[in-house]
Design a protein around this motif. Structure first.
Motif, short mmCIF file in Angstrom:
data_model
loop_
_atom_site.label_atom_id
_atom_site.label_comp_id
_atom_site.label_asym_id
_atom_site.label_seq_id
_atom_site.Cartn_x
_atom_site.Cartn_y
_atom_site.Cartn_z
N THR A 67 56.62 47.61 81.04
CA THR A 67 57.12 48.72 80.31
C THR A 67 55.95 49.42 79.31
O THR A 67 55.23 48.43 78.51
CB THR A 67 58.22 48.01 79.10
N PRO A 68 55.76 50.49 79.48
CA PRO A 68 54.91 51.09 78.47
C PRO A 68 55.14 50.97 77.01
O PRO A 68 56.18 51.31 76.75
CB PRO A 68 54.80 52.47 78.87
N GLN A 119 58.94 52.56 90.77
CA GLN A 119 59.75 53.98 90.61
C GLN A 119 58.81 54.76 90.10
O GLN A 119 59.20 55.99 90.17
CB GLN A 119 60.89 53.45 90.30
N ALA A 120 57.78 54.52 89.44
CA ALA A 120 57.18 55.52 88.75
C ALA A 120 56.11 56.40 89.56
O ALA A 120 55.45 55.89 90.55
CB ALA A 120 56.03 54.92 87.59
N ARG A 121 56.05 57.78 89.22
CA ARG A 121 55.10 58.65 89.99
C ARG A 121 54.37 59.66 88.95
O ARG A 121 54.92 59.77 87.70
CB ARG A 121 55.89 59.40 90.90
N PRO A 122 53.23 59.89 89.36
CA PRO A 122 52.56 60.95 88.50
C PRO A 122 53.47 62.25 87.81
O PRO A 122 54.22 62.64 88.69
CB PRO A 122 51.49 61.58 89.16
N GLY A 123 53.46 62.41 86.63
CA GLY A 123 54.32 63.34 86.09
C GLY A 123 55.59 62.86 85.25
O GLY A 123 56.19 63.43 84.48
N ALA A 174 63.27 51.43 79.02
CA ALA A 174 63.32 50.75 80.01
C ALA A 174 62.10 50.59 80.91
O ALA A 174 61.01 51.22 80.73
CB ALA A 174 64.27 51.48 81.18
N ALA A 175 62.05 49.60 81.80
CA ALA A 175 60.76 49.41 82.29
C ALA A 175 60.63 50.32 83.81
O ALA A 175 61.61 50.55 84.04
CB ALA A 175 60.75 47.81 83.00
#
Length: 383
Positions: free
Chosen positions: A70-71, A237-241, A250-251
């Motif tokens: 989690t950021p 699930q994270a992508r640039p943008g 949420a994580a």
């Protein structure tokens, strides 16, 4: 259930041999009642022995520690780079994600500038004390001189040696000098208090500015997320943008750690009556059909969620027909204590051998467990 069916089948075959195959006895109503009564009690005793002396569970799982990625950023921040793929193994310290640093670099520079300014102000505080001390000394000296003049002219005026106007002027100057002394003492106290405002020997303003620098540096460091330890990224699930921070809670991925996995199996509470740490265990894992793994009972988790009432404003509700909570038993596997080969969530059946009831009870349970393991070759029936 499997072992019960086998026992009934074996008993039925035995009765068939006695009454029909070899005809040692003639079957009638009386023998039918006796046969049924004996069979039920034999089955009952066998089930009781198996349940208590060789507890069995089909709810065993490999548990691995999970860390939510989690950021920790206070402002909406753009994700610029993703360095890890789905289901990829990483080492501790490897880069996972990189976020935009523009805002956090600016905040750090601003905080550092404030720190430098406050350090300079702290150095000048002692000079302010010295100047205030000099001003106070000058005011005291002037007060003393004026007081001497007042005393002198107060003695001359009655004798005609000086005019009353001169004495009045010196009295006025004495009042002014006394006020200047009071003002200079207040300024000196203020300067001394400013110097004395310290935390562990450091000026409070400098400490405050340093705290702002540390906070800005912390958030700047958080723009790069590193692997907390050796493990595997799951559900990436994270992508640039992607924009995170602000209200996001949420994580963006789950991290499965390699270290400290354990194997848990849950049992009905009454089945653990004779279970103790160190007793032998056999495990049949679904991912390895036909194989039996040896192990030992490590400990019993003697507690369930039903034994906990969370603080709230609601009166607890106790449901009479609510099923009992099962207790978890932690198990060490002999061939791989670190569970390196087993993924998180690997399922299996577990049998604990307490040593009671005789060796035949353990043999029946071993047959049961091996039937479960071999049946994994064909169950479930999704071809």
């Amino acid at each position: 259930m499997t072992i019960a069916i086998l026992i009934l089948a074996a008993y039925a075959i035995f009765m068939w041999l006695v009454f029909y195959k070899f005809r040692w006895l003639k079957f009638n109503i009386a023998w039918g009642v006796v046969t049924f009564w004996v069979g039920i009690h034999v089955l009952f005793l066998l089930v009781v022995f198996l349940r208590f002396y060789t507890p069995f569970s089909i709810d065993g799982h490999v548990i691995r520690q999970t860390i939510q990625i989690t950021p920790r950023l206070p402002h909406p921040t753009l994700l610029e780079e993703v360095y890890v793929a789905q289901n990829e193994r990483v080492k501790k310290g490897d880069k996972l994600y990189q976020f935009d640093t523009t805002l956090y670099v600016a905040q750090l520079q601003e905080a550092m500038a404030t720190l430098v300014s406050n350090r300079q102000n702290a150095l000048s505080l002692q000079e302010d004390v010295d100047l205030a001390q000099d001003s106070r000394d000058e005011a005291v000296a002037r007060q003393q001189y004026t007081a001497e003049q007042v005393t002198r002219y107060a003695d001359l005026v009655p004798k005609g040696g000086a005019k009353q106007e001169t004495l009045d002027r010196w009295n006025s100057e004495l009042a002014t000098a006394t006020a200047q002394v009071a003002q200079s003492e207040a300024n000196l106290n203020k300067a001394q208090l400013a110097v004395g405002a310290q935390i562990d020997g450091v000026n409070s303003q400098v400490v405050s500015a340093q705290a702002q620098v540390d906070q800005a540096q912390y958030y700047l460091d958080q723009t790069t997320i590193h692997a907390p330890e050796d493990g595997t990224i799951i559900s990436q699930q994270a992508r640039p943008g992607l924009v995170v921070g602000g209200l996001r809670i949420a994580a963006i991925a789950a991290f499965i750690a390699d270290a400290d996995p354990y194997f848990l199996a849950t049992f009905y509470q009454e089945h653990l009556k004779f279970v103790k740490s160190g007793q032998p265990v056999e495990v049949a894992l679904d991912i390895y059909p036909g194989r039996i793994f040896k192990g030992r009972v490590k400990n019993i988790w003697e507690g369930t969620g039903q034994g906990q009432i969370l603080p709230s404003g609601f009166v607890p509700e106790f449901m009479f027909m609510k099923p009992q909570g099962r207790f978890a038993v932690e198990i060490d596997l002999d061939d791989d204590p670190a569970l390196v080969r087993y993924p998180a969530g690997a399922h299996g059946a577990v049998a604990i051998y307490t040593g009671g009831g005789g060796g035949w009870v353990a043999d029946l349970r071993r047959i049961n467990l091996r039937l479960y393991s071999w049946m994994n070759f064909i169950i479930p029936f999704d071809l």
